[in-house]
Design a protein around this motif. Structure first.
Motif, PDB file in Angstrom:
ATOM      1  N   GLU A 153       0.838  -1.207   0.000  1.00  0.00           N
ATOM      2  CA  GLU A 153       0.000   0.000   0.000  1.00  0.00           C
ATOM      3  C   GLU A 153       0.864   1.245   0.000  1.00  0.00           C
ATOM      4  O   GLU A 153       0.603   2.199  -0.742  1.00  0.00           O
ATOM      5  N   SER A 168      -6.148  -1.911   0.297  1.00  0.00           N
ATOM      6  CA  SER A 168      -6.682  -1.578   1.613  1.00  0.00           C
ATOM      7  C   SER A 168      -8.111  -2.076   1.797  1.00  0.00           C
ATOM      8  O   SER A 168      -8.442  -2.694   2.803  1.00  0.00           O
ATOM      9  N   GLY A 172      -7.558  -5.425   3.516  1.00  0.00           N
ATOM     10  CA  GLY A 172      -7.304  -4.842   4.826  1.00  0.00           C
ATOM     11  C   GLY A 172      -7.991  -5.614   5.934  1.00  0.00           C
ATOM     12  O   GLY A 172      -8.817  -6.495   5.689  1.00  0.00           O
TER      13      GLY A 172
END
Length: 183
Positions: A153, A168, A172
């Protein structure tokens, strides 16, 4: 001639045979994560010798070879590649390098008329991004460790915020929680 040369310079003579060899070779090794190490030139590995016997130009352009090869494969072979442990990490690193090379003007040069298999660098970059976004959206959140995800990221943040956001959102910690789907 190196194995990757037809991927970087498809307009040269006799490259159709070499291109076929690359595709056939990939179909044999795609189920093992070892093939991905060839494209991680900055890491210590058993394939580091590959970078020692190729020119700096070929080593630098390996991300072009990675995506030039993958983007020409059948959906079945691509699915096998995506399931390979470490594929997503390698694919993102190669995409970041590919984008940096493109922005710096380091693309494979064409000296002849484009062939059927030859794509323009901008098309390879665009197709690579779409492929990568699709792979990210279909990948399990456990495919990357949290430190790998954060590292990728961070590396993507300035170069391609869309890819950073996809990492993300889809991979994530919140994507591991079923309750978050309702928010």
């Amino acid at each position: 001639m190196t194995v990757c040369q037809p991927l970087l310079y498809p307009q040269e003579r006799n490259n159709q045979k070499a291109w076929s060899l690359c595709s056939e070779l990939l179909s044999v090794v795609v189920d093992s994560a070892d093939w991905l190490l060839i494209f991680k030139s900055n890491e210590q590995s058993v394939y580091q010798s590959v970078t020692m016997v190729t020119s700096d130009e070929f080593t630098r352009l390996m991300p072009w070879a990675f995506y030039s090869l993958l983007l020409q494969q059948s959906p079945d072979l691509l699915q096998r590649a995506v399931r390979c442990p470490g594929f997503l990490h390698t694919a993102v690193l190669c995409y970041i390098s590919l984008l940096q090379l493109f922005l710096e003007g380091h693309t494979p040069t064409s000296t002849a008329e484009p062939s059927e298999k030859q794509l323009e660098p901008s098309q390879i970059l665009s197709d690579a991004k779409q492929f990568l976004l699709r792979v990210i959206s279909q990948t399990s959140p456990t495919a990357l460790s949290s430190s790998q995800r954060r590292q990728l990221e961070s590396q993507c943040a300035d170069l391609d915020p869309e890819v950073a956001a996809a990492l993300s959102v889809h991979l994530g910690p919140q994507s591991l929680s079923p309750e978050m789907d309702f928010l």
